[in-house]
Write an enzyme that holds these catalytic residues in place. Structure first.
Site, PDB file in Angstrom:
ATOM      1  N   ASP A  62      -6.589 -21.706  48.461  1.00 58.50           N
ATOM      2  CA  ASP A  62      -6.843 -21.436  47.052  1.00 58.50           C
ATOM      3  C   ASP A  62      -6.315 -20.039  46.744  1.00 58.50           C
ATOM      4  OD1 ASP A  62      -7.811 -20.945  44.531  1.00 58.50           O
ATOM      5  OD2 ASP A  62      -9.908 -21.324  45.009  1.00 58.50           O
ATOM      6  N   ASP A 102     -13.719 -29.739  32.804  1.00 59.51           N
ATOM      7  CA  ASP A 102     -13.819 -28.960  34.034  1.00 59.51           C
ATOM      8  C   ASP A 102     -15.300 -28.868  34.435  1.00 59.51           C
ATOM      9  OD1 ASP A 102     -13.253 -27.014  36.112  1.00 59.51           O
ATOM     10  OD2 ASP A 102     -11.426 -26.508  35.021  1.00 59.51           O
ATOM     11  N   ASP A 133     -10.449 -31.058  42.551  1.00 55.88           N
ATOM     12  CA  ASP A 133      -9.974 -29.671  42.598  1.00 55.88           C
ATOM     13  C   ASP A 133     -10.658 -28.960  43.758  1.00 55.88           C
ATOM     14  OD1 ASP A 133      -8.638 -27.382  41.822  1.00 55.88           O
ATOM     15  OD2 ASP A 133      -9.845 -27.016  40.036  1.00 55.88           O
ATOM     16  N   ARG A 148      -5.510 -31.086  43.706  1.00 51.30           N
ATOM     17  CA  ARG A 148      -4.814 -29.810  43.934  1.00 51.30           C
ATOM     18  C   ARG A 148      -4.313 -29.742  45.375  1.00 51.30           C
ATOM     19  NH1 ARG A 148      -7.536 -24.060  42.455  1.00 51.30           N
ATOM     20  NH2 ARG A 148      -8.566 -24.334  44.473  1.00 51.30           N
ATOM     21  N   ASP A 202      -3.112 -22.790  39.829  1.00 48.08           N
ATOM     22  CA  ASP A 202      -3.490 -21.730  38.894  1.00 48.08           C
ATOM     23  C   ASP A 202      -2.325 -20.780  38.637  1.00 48.08           C
ATOM     24  OD1 ASP A 202      -5.936 -22.933  38.906  1.00 48.08           O
ATOM     25  OD2 ASP A 202      -6.874 -21.492  40.249  1.00 48.08           O
ATOM     26  N   HIS A 239      -3.463 -26.646  30.026  1.00 46.65           N
ATOM     27  CA  HIS A 239      -4.709 -26.243  30.681  1.00 46.65           C
ATOM     28  C   HIS A 239      -4.784 -24.722  30.661  1.00 46.65           C
ATOM     29  CE1 HIS A 239      -8.186 -26.291  33.169  1.00 46.65           C
ATOM     30  NE2 HIS A 239      -7.592 -25.975  34.305  1.00 46.65           N
TER      31      HIS A 239
END
Length: 898
Positions: free
Chosen positions: A238, A382, A495, A554, A570, A628
């Protein structure tokens, strides 16, 4: 309390950071296995084949391999596969304990071919299958793969193979690195109970000029040399605010690489789920490689090469011998699968934000799309929709009646997608946690206790999705009799599934955690998200066996494309990230992930109107089209921008909807043939060396050439029209806005205003469209079609159209229409490979033809034994045949009259 404080701090940094904190993530020099393996010099490995141990069967052969540095024995298995593929496996012959072998990735349909031993005397053993052969050199160990007598891939030509056998620390074997048995990174200790067990192997591509693949990285499409730099890293992490032009890990890890040159393409799939680093040698270093002694015409420079370095597991490599780029791409999806045909609405436009906080907000946003005449098919929610970040629950204060909200959306022909992450709140009042804790379903730590980390809910644990029983329990939560506040039409977003652990090493799970079967997390890390989406897919099928699931993930690994689509994570509202979205999606597409996109507008920060305009125009032509944004950004729904920007967004989205029949047909053909939907130029122009490194343009199938405007303030753009023969022979191209014809090879300066996105239909193609744009794609289901016919230099063209119910699996029972069109000798006709077994009221509304030498006076349509004259009118720099009126599923012929 201290843990909650840590979570709060990390949460704040996640939202408000301004760049990636590199100190959070390892470099090669901070990784013991990468550090020590990279010290190996070319020619240093001491592996040799023992030819007297050869054992043969119809499909494979086995031999012993010895490391002469320590006399440790290994088994080398060579297996021929159908369609120019080969498998190389190396494992310890008598390991102290079994080494991990990847499962749950390969297709069941992978078929072996017949292998012949042609020569087995002397220093080499020669194997053949079909038009291919493999030459195994006994000492030093090397395998050279030929396709039609052309050397395409060489294994261990640089002699960089390493295979650290499993040992006991008490054996007293010499150590190369002080952290072989225990390793610290920051405050985190990796206990490494098995000690050093790294593997490495190099692959050379003698016919290649460039290498590409191994997503996911925020880098150029063509891979760069890593000499003097870190290798590319494959370790799902991440990484918020990720950097551009970086070889750092991101959310996905797909260990497939391709080499391409004017005469040949080939690939290697490294079937290993452990942390992996990939070194790249480009072809610029002068000298003679050890692989070149088998070439009749040595090249002036070393061929490109790659070395895969993995922390554990076995060597399991698939050699893909092409010989064309599309052949190699198909060989990879033959192994790992292609994406399932999606429901059509998923190819339309999606609106998301972290977060729409209540039902009224959701419905207001959806209603405003109608108010401003902008199509929309899906609203997304979300994490804030949940009750205190507990998945499979709702916050009933802000969403007091989820079913009513969902019904309001579905009544307007829209869909809802909600997030389900892999961390589960440790709360005794939470049913999912209680059951996982009671049944032992959580991943274990090194002491065999439930592993506890932190993520959005605070203290959390992570189901062991590698356990089929756990996946089944997780899947059982999706049917509406369990998840009562959803319907069968709600889709899922997985996610944070790298997995993201805010207080873990590198923000992920410790490597010495234990999964099903006793395997360490280090063995399977890159597959954690893959296993979750397998469970999600299973759950959605159990919820409704005849509705095609839509899942966004993701984290991803090889084969995840069978279950889910991907996006670029992101990203940031910056021009560089807009350009990067194309580079990354091209790399994903050649690695099996055709359904790919980026957060339109950028997830972090606040985009200026011009950037938003250009991002929407680019998103029109990328497979996944979703806006998004981070909850810390300004609201940015289209109507919140100046009117000029809103109208640009409107036009971009409406253009996407006009092309939905093309998108749907392309994805049907992707499932059928395994080829990418979004393609680099080299896929169709393999001899054009100028095209190899172009990653600001791309093809959709072989139909459209797209060159988005991705520079601030641009008033002109250089578009490259590629060559078919590597010289001057090119295709004819037609501007999709006005049908202006371009018949040249090379760069062309195109003037662009704020409305213009250069897009060109290739001469020789026919594209189906729908020009009656409605507020959702579902409402367009039975609308009439327009065919856009662009002629090649010979005055002909071909195309296809696929139609079904856009939702179910009935097409796999033959309930579909797959139609071929051909324009030739001034006539357009259609045909069907099989009799259509699907009824549609849709008609043919218009035929646009570009590239005619002169305008016909009229046209005549013939079908069902009838004949009717049709009007022909000028249409920009083309002609349009208006109102043929024939049902699109009937055979017809339209002839031009002069």
């Amino acid at each position: 309390m201290r843990l909650k404080l840590i979570v709060l701090i990390l949460f704040t940094l996640y939202q408000c950071g301004s760049g990636v904190d590199k100190s959070t993530f390892k470099t090669c020099s901070q990784s013991s296995f990468c550090r020590r393996t990279r010290k190996d010099l070319p020619g240093s490995s001491k592996f040799a084949v023992l030819p007297e141990t050869l054992k043969t069967s119809d499909n494979f052969v086995e031999l012993d391999l010895i490391n002469k540095a320590n006399d440790h024995l290994f088994i080398l298995k060579l297996e021929a596969l159908e369609d120019n593929k080969f498998r190389v496996q190396i494992d310890e012959k008598n390991p102290l304990k079994p080494r991990h072998r990847v499962t749950d990735v390969l297709q069941d349909s992978v078929k072996s071919g017949n292998i012949n031993v042609d020569t087995q005397d002397g220093p080499e053993i020669v194997f053949s299958w079909g038009e291919n052969k493999a030459v195994l050199t006994n000492e030093p160990f090397r395998i050279d793969f030929y396709q039609k007598d052309v050397l395409s891939v060489s294994v261990n030509a640089k002699r960089l193979m390493r295979f650290e056998h499993i040992r006991r620390k008490s054996d007293g074997e010499p150590t190369e690195d002080p952290e072989e048995w225990e390793e610290m990174f920051g405050e985190f200790l990796d206990s490494k109970p098995n000690g050093p067990e790294a593997i490495a192997l190099d692959f050379s591509f003698p016919q290649a000029d460039v290498l590409f693949g191994i997503p996911q990285h925020a880098e150029t499409f063509v891979l760069k040399s890593t000499e003097g730099d870190d290798p590319y890293r494959l370790y799902n992490l991440d990484v918020a605010y990720y950097e551009l032009e970086s070889k750092m890990s991101l959310y996905g890890a797909v260990p497939v690489i391709y080499g391409h040159g004017a005469e040949r393409s080939a690939g290697v799939f490294w079937h290993n789920a452990a942390e992996t680093w990939v070194d790249i040698w480009d072809s610029n270093k002068k000298g003679v490689s050890s692989v070149l002694d088998l070439l009749t015409e040595p090249r002036a420079s070393e061929p490109p090469a790659a070395r895969f370095i993995s922390e554990s597991g076995i060597v399991d490599a698939f050699i893909l011998l092409g010989p064309t780029p599309l052949d190699a791409f198909k060989q990879y999806t033959d192994l790992t699968g292609s994406a399932n045909l999606p429901q059509l609405f998923t190819l339309a436009y999606h609106q998301c934000r972290w977060n729409y906080d209540n039902s009224s907000d959701v419905m207001d946003v959806a209603a405003n799309y109608d108010n401003y005449d902008i199509p929309l098919d899906t609203m997304w929610l979300d994490i804030e929709y949940t009750d205190e970040k507990k998945y499979f629950t709702w916050d009933l204060q802000n969403f007091p009646d989820p079913l009513a909200m969902i019904k309001n959306l579905t009544d307007s022909n829209r869909h809802l997608t909600i997030i389900i992450d892999p961390h589960y709140k440790r709360d005794d009042s939470y049913f999912f946690h209680r059951e996982c804790e009671k049944m032992g379903y959580y991943t274990k730590n090194v002491t065999n206790k439930d592993y506890e980390g932190s993520c959005w809910p605070g203290p959390a644990s992570y189901p062991d999705f590698f356990n089929p029983t756990v996946r089944s329990y997780y899947a059982q939560q999706f049917p509406v009799d369990k998840f009562k506040t959803t319907t069968k039409d709600v889709m899922i977003w997985n996610d944070m599934n790298e997995p993201s652990v805010f207080n873990g090493p590198e923000k992920t799970m410790p490597k010495d955690n234990i999964h099903y079967g006793g395997w360490e997390h280090r063995d399977v890390h890159n597959m954690f998200g893959h296993m979750q989406v397998m469970g999600t897919f299973q759950g959605m099928i159990e919820r409704d066996p005849n509705q095609r699931p839509f899942i966004l993930t993701r984290s991803h690994f090889a084969g995840s494309q069978k279950y889910a689509i991907v996006w670029m994570g992101d990203n940031t509202a910056a021009w560089g990230h807009l350009k990067n979205s194309i580079k990354m999606c091209l790399s994903e597409a050649v690695a099996g992930f055709s359904f790919c996109g980026s957060d339109v507008g950028g997830f972090f920060d606040n985009p200026e109107p011009e950037l938003v305009e250009r991002w929407y125009q680019t998103g029109t032509y990328t497979p996944f089209f979703r806006a998004h944004a981070n909850q810390d950004t300004k609201r940015r729904e289209p109507w919140l921008f100046p009117e000029k920007t809103r109208l640009v967004i409107r036009d971009a989205v409406r253009k996407r909807y006009s092309y939905l029949p093309m998108w749907y047909t392309m994805f049907y053909e992707h499932e059928k043939y395994g080829l990418p939907v979004m393609r680099p130029l080299l896929a169709h122009y393999p001899k054009d060396k100028e095209s190899y490194r172009i990653d600001t343009q791309f093809m959709l199938h072989d139909l459209l050439l797209i060159c988005p405007v991705m520079d601030e303030g641009a008033t002109k753009i250089e578009v490259y029209f590629p060559s078919k023969d590597g010289q001057k022979d090119g295709d004819v191209w037609f501007d999709t806005d006005n049908f202006q014809k371009y018949d040249k090879v090379g760069y062309e300066t195109i003037q662009v205003d704020y409305k213009k996105t250069p897009a060109y239909q290739r001469g020789g193609t026919i594209i189906p469209k729908k020009e009656n744009i409605r507020r959702t794609s579902t409402l367009m289901k039975d609308d009439p079609y327009t065919l856009v016919v662009c002629l090649d230099k010979n005055g002909s063209s071909k195309g296809t159209l696929y139609i079904d119910d856009e939702k179910s699996y009935e097409y796999r029972k033959g309930k579909y229409i797959y139609e071929q069109f051909e324009f030739k000798d001034n006539a357009l006709k259609n045909s069907f490979a099989t009799t259509p077994d699907y009824d549609t009221p849709s008609t043919l509304e218009r035929v646009i033809i570009a590239g005619l030498e002169k305008t016909p006076k009229s046209a005549t349509i013939e079908y069902d034994g009838k004949s009717q004259e049709l009007k022909v009118v000028s249409h920009e720099q083309a002609v349009a045949i208006e109102n043929p009126g024939v049902n699109i599923a009937k055979e017809f012929v339209i002839k031009l009259n002069y």
